[in-house]
Motif scaffolding. Structure first.
Motif, PDB file in Angstrom:
ATOM      1  N   ALA A 349       0.604  15.769   3.947  1.00 40.57           N
ATOM      2  CA  ALA A 349       1.637  14.076   4.589  1.00 40.57           C
ATOM      3  C   ALA A 349       2.199  13.549   3.252  1.00 40.57           C
ATOM      4  O   ALA A 349       1.626  14.023   2.210  1.00 40.57           O
ATOM      5  N   SER A 350       2.988  12.746   3.556  1.00 39.60           N
ATOM      6  CA  SER A 350       4.274  12.131   3.163  1.00 39.60           C
ATOM      7  C   SER A 350       4.491  10.891   2.797  1.00 39.60           C
ATOM      8  O   SER A 350       4.845   9.892   1.972  1.00 39.60           O
ATOM      9  N   GLY A 351       2.954   9.988   3.429  1.00 32.39           N
ATOM     10  CA  GLY A 351       2.772   8.577   3.367  1.00 32.39           C
ATOM     11  C   GLY A 351       1.804   8.673   4.867  1.00 32.39           C
ATOM     12  O   GLY A 351       1.826   8.686   5.307  1.00 32.39           O
ATOM     13  N   PHE A 352       2.338   7.183   4.800  1.00 33.68           N
ATOM     14  CA  PHE A 352       1.048   6.202   5.569  1.00 33.68           C
ATOM     15  C   PHE A 352       2.438   5.147   6.577  1.00 33.68           C
ATOM     16  O   PHE A 352       2.957   5.040   6.080  1.00 33.68           O
ATOM     17  N   LEU A 353       1.455   5.677   8.234  1.00 34.73           N
ATOM     18  CA  LEU A 353       2.244   4.262   8.544  1.00 34.73           C
ATOM     19  C   LEU A 353       1.501   3.083   9.498  1.00 34.73           C
ATOM     20  O   LEU A 353       0.355   3.670   9.909  1.00 34.73           O
ATOM     21  N   LEU A 354       1.572   1.949   9.319  1.00 34.34           N
ATOM     22  CA  LEU A 354       0.775   0.573  10.491  1.00 34.34           C
ATOM     23  C   LEU A 354       1.212   0.243  10.653  1.00 34.34           C
ATOM     24  O   LEU A 354       2.343  -0.313  10.311  1.00 34.34           O
ATOM     25  N   PRO A 355       1.239   0.229  12.347  1.00 39.32           N
ATOM     26  CA  PRO A 355       1.593  -1.245  12.712  1.00 39.32           C
ATOM     27  C   PRO A 355       0.858  -2.283  12.420  1.00 39.32           C
ATOM     28  O   PRO A 355      -0.855  -2.592  11.808  1.00 39.32           O
ATOM     29  N   LYS A 407       4.894  -1.377  -6.065  1.00 35.79           N
ATOM     30  CA  LYS A 407       6.152  -1.475  -5.140  1.00 35.79           C
ATOM     31  C   LYS A 407       7.259  -0.784  -4.578  1.00 35.79           C
ATOM     32  O   LYS A 407       7.867  -0.018  -3.323  1.00 35.79           O
ATOM     33  N   GLU A 408       7.215   0.141  -5.367  1.00 36.83           N
ATOM     34  CA  GLU A 408       8.809   0.762  -5.343  1.00 36.83           C
ATOM     35  C   GLU A 408       8.074   2.270  -4.981  1.00 36.83           C
ATOM     36  O   GLU A 408       8.596   2.667  -3.960  1.00 36.83           O
ATOM     37  N   PHE A 409       6.743   2.171  -5.322  1.00 35.60           N
ATOM     38  CA  PHE A 409       6.001   3.883  -4.839  1.00 35.60           C
ATOM     39  C   PHE A 409       5.688   3.207  -2.899  1.00 35.60           C
ATOM     40  O   PHE A 409       5.773   4.330  -2.253  1.00 35.60           O
ATOM     41  N   ALA A 410       5.322   2.535  -2.928  1.00 45.51           N
ATOM     42  CA  ALA A 410       5.195   1.794  -1.807  1.00 45.51           C
ATOM     43  C   ALA A 410       6.569   2.030  -0.458  1.00 45.51           C
ATOM     44  O   ALA A 410       6.368   2.883   0.473  1.00 45.51           O
ATOM     45  N   LYS A 411       7.498   1.451  -1.391  1.00 46.53           N
ATOM     46  CA  LYS A 411       8.205   1.648  -0.049  1.00 46.53           C
ATOM     47  C   LYS A 411       8.328   3.025  -0.309  1.00 46.53           C
ATOM     48  O   LYS A 411       9.318   4.076   0.979  1.00 46.53           O
ATOM     49  N   ARG A 412       8.402   4.389  -1.120  1.00 49.52           N
ATOM     50  CA  ARG A 412       8.764   5.440  -0.814  1.00 49.52           C
ATOM     51  C   ARG A 412       7.519   6.476   0.244  1.00 49.52           C
ATOM     52  O   ARG A 412       8.257   6.819   0.591  1.00 49.52           O
ATOM     53  N   ILE A 413       6.608   6.060   0.334  1.00 45.31           N
ATOM     54  CA  ILE A 413       4.692   6.226   0.864  1.00 45.31           C
ATOM     55  C   ILE A 413       4.304   5.321   1.725  1.00 45.31           C
ATOM     56  O   ILE A 413       3.839   6.404   2.347  1.00 45.31           O
ATOM     57  N   PHE A 414       5.311   4.309   2.783  1.00 46.78           N
ATOM     58  CA  PHE A 414       4.309   3.673   3.112  1.00 46.78           C
ATOM     59  C   PHE A 414       4.839   2.950   4.539  1.00 46.78           C
ATOM     60  O   PHE A 414       6.287   2.312   3.677  1.00 46.78           O
ATOM     61  N   TYR A 415       5.375   2.994   5.313  1.00 47.35           N
ATOM     62  CA  TYR A 415       5.882   1.908   6.302  1.00 47.35           C
ATOM     63  C   TYR A 415       5.345   1.041   7.111  1.00 47.35           C
ATOM     64  O   TYR A 415       3.965   1.434   7.408  1.00 47.35           O
ATOM     65  N   THR A 416       5.737   0.086   7.597  1.00 47.62           N
ATOM     66  CA  THR A 416       5.364  -1.171   7.982  1.00 47.62           C
ATOM     67  C   THR A 416       5.789  -1.431   9.018  1.00 47.62           C
ATOM     68  O   THR A 416       7.030  -1.512   9.421  1.00 47.62           O
ATOM     69  N   VAL A 417       4.693  -1.650  10.234  1.00 47.36           N
ATOM     70  CA  VAL A 417       5.891  -1.912  11.563  1.00 47.36           C
ATOM     71  C   VAL A 417       5.121  -3.028  12.331  1.00 47.36           C
ATOM     72  O   VAL A 417       3.707  -2.550  12.713  1.00 47.36           O
ATOM     73  N   ALA A 508      10.692  15.094   3.533  1.00 43.76           N
ATOM     74  CA  ALA A 508       9.855  16.034   4.281  1.00 43.76           C
ATOM     75  C   ALA A 508       8.887  16.317   4.582  1.00 43.76           C
ATOM     76  O   ALA A 508       8.060  14.453   3.922  1.00 43.76           O
ATOM     77  N   GLY A 509       7.528  16.564   5.203  1.00 44.85           N
ATOM     78  CA  GLY A 509       6.383  16.041   5.776  1.00 44.85           C
ATOM     79  C   GLY A 509       6.539  14.474   6.792  1.00 44.85           C
ATOM     80  O   GLY A 509       7.684  14.803   7.536  1.00 44.85           O
ATOM     81  N   PHE A 510       5.595  14.509   7.082  1.00 51.48           N
ATOM     82  CA  PHE A 510       5.312  13.571   8.273  1.00 51.48           C
ATOM     83  C   PHE A 510       4.473  12.284   7.447  1.00 51.48           C
ATOM     84  O   PHE A 510       3.968  12.454   6.296  1.00 51.48           O
ATOM     85  N   TYR A 511       3.669  11.709   8.494  1.00 50.23           N
ATOM     86  CA  TYR A 511       3.255  10.563   7.586  1.00 50.23           C
ATOM     87  C   TYR A 511       1.954  10.075   8.615  1.00 50.23           C
ATOM     88  O   TYR A 511       1.950  10.547  10.352  1.00 50.23           O
ATOM     89  N   LEU A 512       1.083   9.623   8.018  1.00 49.50           N
ATOM     90  CA  LEU A 512      -0.580   9.532   8.971  1.00 49.50           C
ATOM     91  C   LEU A 512      -0.201   8.125   9.200  1.00 49.50           C
ATOM     92  O   LEU A 512      -0.118   7.017   9.147  1.00 49.50           O
TER      93      LEU A 512
END
Length: 724
Positions: A349-355, A407-417, A508-512
């Motif tokens: 995976a390319s990162g995480f997504l969190l509701p 914080k810069e790394f989080a911006k690349r790999i972490f979506y919050t919604v 590229a890729g998908f988020y978990l």
């Protein structure tokens, strides 16, 4: 003086990844040799990985393990160093969990495990059998390919120890240390001075002390050197193996490895004096008498090699040190963070997504991901090339760039919604936004009302009816249905965004998708089946609400996310019903019980194996100072009713990090039916009879601290391996 330098290690092995596992084993041997060690101990089943489960039933797994061992032995890896290597072995059609003891390109002995872990998270008896022949070592014919490569046809197999010219060394594998008659006791009476414990033991909150005290106790009264090696990391499942490899001498810790780390290989070395062991034992009269009497004789293998070095002032001894323990809040921060990193880098995976709702649970998950980003940047700064390579790949850095700011790394790999509706408050929306800014995630704020309205319109077209909330005059069925629609829409949107947002941003890729239901909500069933608690993985699914509150307070200060303090102070609410001047939805009101009570119910149900009647009796003692027997009975019946009708939800829980001994996780840990008679007619009738008898007798129940009930501890377990 007989000076002996020994090395043990934490290895981050991955089930069935033979290339990666072999690489880590070789690296650990190299580091041990570079440090001057003459004994190297690795974790249990390190060649295959501990968590292969039913892959252990495949002959390929055993074959590949031998092929890896052959590669180690035909090279110079074992030259001058005695190595214990964990792998499965088949002898006469029976499969054993073994330590293969090697020296100078030969196998000295194979020691099968005699007592297997088979409760809680462990099912070793499904894949292995215990070694039962304790009287003598047997002859094991090596596989032909191995025999030819090593010019060695057979090897001693069974329970025994290795006699060198200057000391004796034995194996005690994981669970064996925690049995009623642990092997080390009779081995000590047979003259064994060095013990090697290869383990595959998982992290659980507040449990490290149990493990450490066992090592210390094994040598505290009769002396010896005790080496412990463990896996560290996520090897493919719900468990995080928490390392903490260590070396104990005569009851004193002299070397200790990390409990939580992103490193793939960590080697712990100590220089010990075996004469100190001999002197210690020689001063104990009872030991001398027992060792010289008709003790159980244990077979041995003689190896005409000396391991010790003579007295040398240039070689310093490893002295006693204070055992390092983490606070529970630190365990919640670092354990799931390391587990998430292993899962992310190994899943592709390319990162995480969190509701992110702005509530305590999802905010805890966000903080754990933020902690993971901090650990990654820290390890890169300290020179870990493997972490750096993984971070560059996952973060999709180019032109020689790599993460230097969390914080810069989080911006690349972490979506919050934040997926708000008409029932969401401005306060939670703001808290979610502020926390996302503190962590550095790519934050989205969307309104889901349009999607909900579309579904309700479709339903009205189909049925001619439109459901209403209870506060607007609707029934309980309508109210629940309207809440579930919102929750399930959030799940659908979360997975859609996780798959498409990388495409939107040309990545590229998908988020978990990360879940955020805690262990107490799962136990009570206070979640919607297939709602936003349904995710790819859940780092807090085994953590209680009480512990998460403590973590939020700690993380607000120590992780640098101050908004978490305000989030922790806010009353828990699902925000699935309309807010009115005279009504606000609250979790504990909805559940009919507090989170603190849920923790008590959970521990009595799982750890102390209480049914409804036993739980009632126990809680009469615990809560008798403030509740009548009738009130206790109603609470117990209320819990079991909702536990029962919601048990089916446990079968589809998101795979979660295991951290709590009363987890209701259905996959392996808590095996129970999911169709209950939720009325519990027999058990509840027995409780009512007890209440009637107590009322008729005019009995006043007083809270007793001992003797009357089992008691409820903060974190106990009847599962010894849970503490390993």
């Amino acid at each position: 003086m007989r000076l002996l330098k020994v090395a043990t290690c934490n290895l981050n092995q991955w089930a069935m990844d033979f290339d990666g596992n072999l690489k880590n084993i070789k690296e650990s041997i190299c580091r041990a040799k570079e440090a001057g060690a003459v004994i190297r101990l690795g974790p249990e089943l390190e060649v295959t990985g501990y968590g292969c489960e039913d892959h252990f039933l495949e002959l390929d797994t055993i074959t590949h393990a031998w092929e890896c061992l052959k590669e180690i032995l035909v090279g110079d890896w074992t030259d001058g160093i005695f190595c214990s290597i964990g792998m499965p072995v088949i002898k006469e059609s029976a499969r054993y969990n073994c330590q293969v003891l090697c020296l100078n390109r030969k196998i000295v002995m194979i020691r099968p495990k005699m007592w297997l872990a088979n409760n809680g998270n462990y099912r070793e008896l499904r894949w292995f059998t215990t070694w039962k022949q304790k009287d003598e070592l047997e002859d094991f014919q090596l596989p032909s390919e191995i025999a030819e490569a090593l010019s060695q046809k057979s090897v001693p197999f069974g329970y025994g120890y290795v006699r060198f010219l200057d000391t004796a060394v034995a194996v005690e594998t994981c669970e064996e240390l925690f049995t009623a008659m642990a092997p080390h006791a009779e081995l000590q009476l047979n003259g064994v001075e060095v013990f090697m414990n290869a383990s595959g033991s998982h992290h659980q909150l507040r449990k490290l002390d149990l493990r450490v005290q066992a090592f210390i106790g094994a040598t505290h009264t009769i002396g010896g050197v005790y080496m412990y090696s463990n896996q560290q990391g996520c090897d493919g499942g719900r468990l995080y193996y928490d390392g903490c490899s260590c070396i104990v001498v005569n009851g004193n810790m002299v070397a200790q490895g990390s409990q939580f780390s992103l490193k793939d290989v960590e080697v712990v070395v100590a220089q010990v004096d075996l004469d100190a062991v001999a002197s210690f034992r020689g001063s104990i009269s009872s030991f001398q008498e027992q060792a010289s009497s008709s003790r159980p004789k244990v077979s041995s293998v003689a190896v005409p090699v000396s391991l010790c070095q003579p007295f040398n002032l240039k070689m310093s001894l490893s002295g006693p040190l204070k055992v390092k323990y983490h606070l529970p809040e630190e365990e919640i921060a670092f354990g799931p963070s390391c587990w998430l990193w292993d899962y992310l880098r190994r899943s592709g995976a390319s990162g995480f997504l969190l509701p992110l709702s702005g509530g305590a649970d999802s905010s805890s998950v966000a903080a754990i991901v933020g902690c993971m980003c901090q650990l990654v940047v820290k390890e890169i700064a300290e020179g870990d090339e493997q972490v750096k390579a993984d971070a560059i790949r996952i973060g999709q850095y180019t032109d020689g760039q790599f993460p230097t700011d969390s914080k810069e790394f989080a911006k690349r790999i972490f979506y919050t919604v934040f997926m708000g509706s008409e029932n969401s408050s401005e306060a939670t929306r703001k808290r979610a936004k502020v926390l996302a800014e503190e962590i550095g995630s790519w934050h989205l704020d969307i309104c889901i009302d349009g999607v909900i309205t579309a579904l309700l319109s479709l339903f009205q077209t189909l049925t001619g009816k439109r459901p209403r909330y209870k506060v607007d005059g609707g029934s309980n069925i309508e109210n629940l249905g309207l809440q579930n629609i919102q929750a399930r829409i959030r799940m659908v949107l979360a997975f859609m965004l996780a798959s498409l947002m990388p495409w939107v941003h040309n990545k590229a890729g998908f988020y978990l998708v990360l879940g955020s239901a805690n262990v107490d909500e799962a136990l009570r069933g206070y979640l919607t089946k297939y709602d936003c608690s349904s995710a790819d993985i859940n780092p807090i699914g085994g953590i209680s609400k009480q512990d998460l509150r403590g973590f939020l307070q700690w993380a607000a200060v120590h992780l640098g996310y101050p908004s978490l303090a305000e989030i922790e102070a806010a009353p828990p609410t699902a925000e699935l019903e309309p807010i009115r001047a005279n009504y606000s939805q609250l979790d504990e009101v909805d559940m009919g019980m507090t989170y603190e009570e849920l923790s008590v119910y959970g521990r009595l149900r799982k750890i102390f194996h209480c049914g409804p009647v036993s739980m009632f009796k126990n809680l009469c003692y615990k809560w008798g100072g403030r509740l009548t027997p009738s009130e206790v009975a109603e609470k117990v019946k209320h819990f079991f009713k909702y536990y029962s009708i919601n048990r089916h939800k446990m079968t589809v829980l998101t795979p979660a990090y295991h951290a709590e001994s009363y987890s209701p996780e259905d996959n392996r840990f808590d095996l129970r039916q999911f169709l209950y008679n939720a009325r519990w007619p027999y058990q509840f009738r027995k409780i009512d009879q007890l209440v009637s008898e107590l009322d008729a007798d005019g009995v006043t129940i007083k809270k007793e601290l001992g003797g009357g009930g089992m008691g409820v501890v903060a974190a106990g377990s009847s599962d010894p391996k849970a503490g390993l």
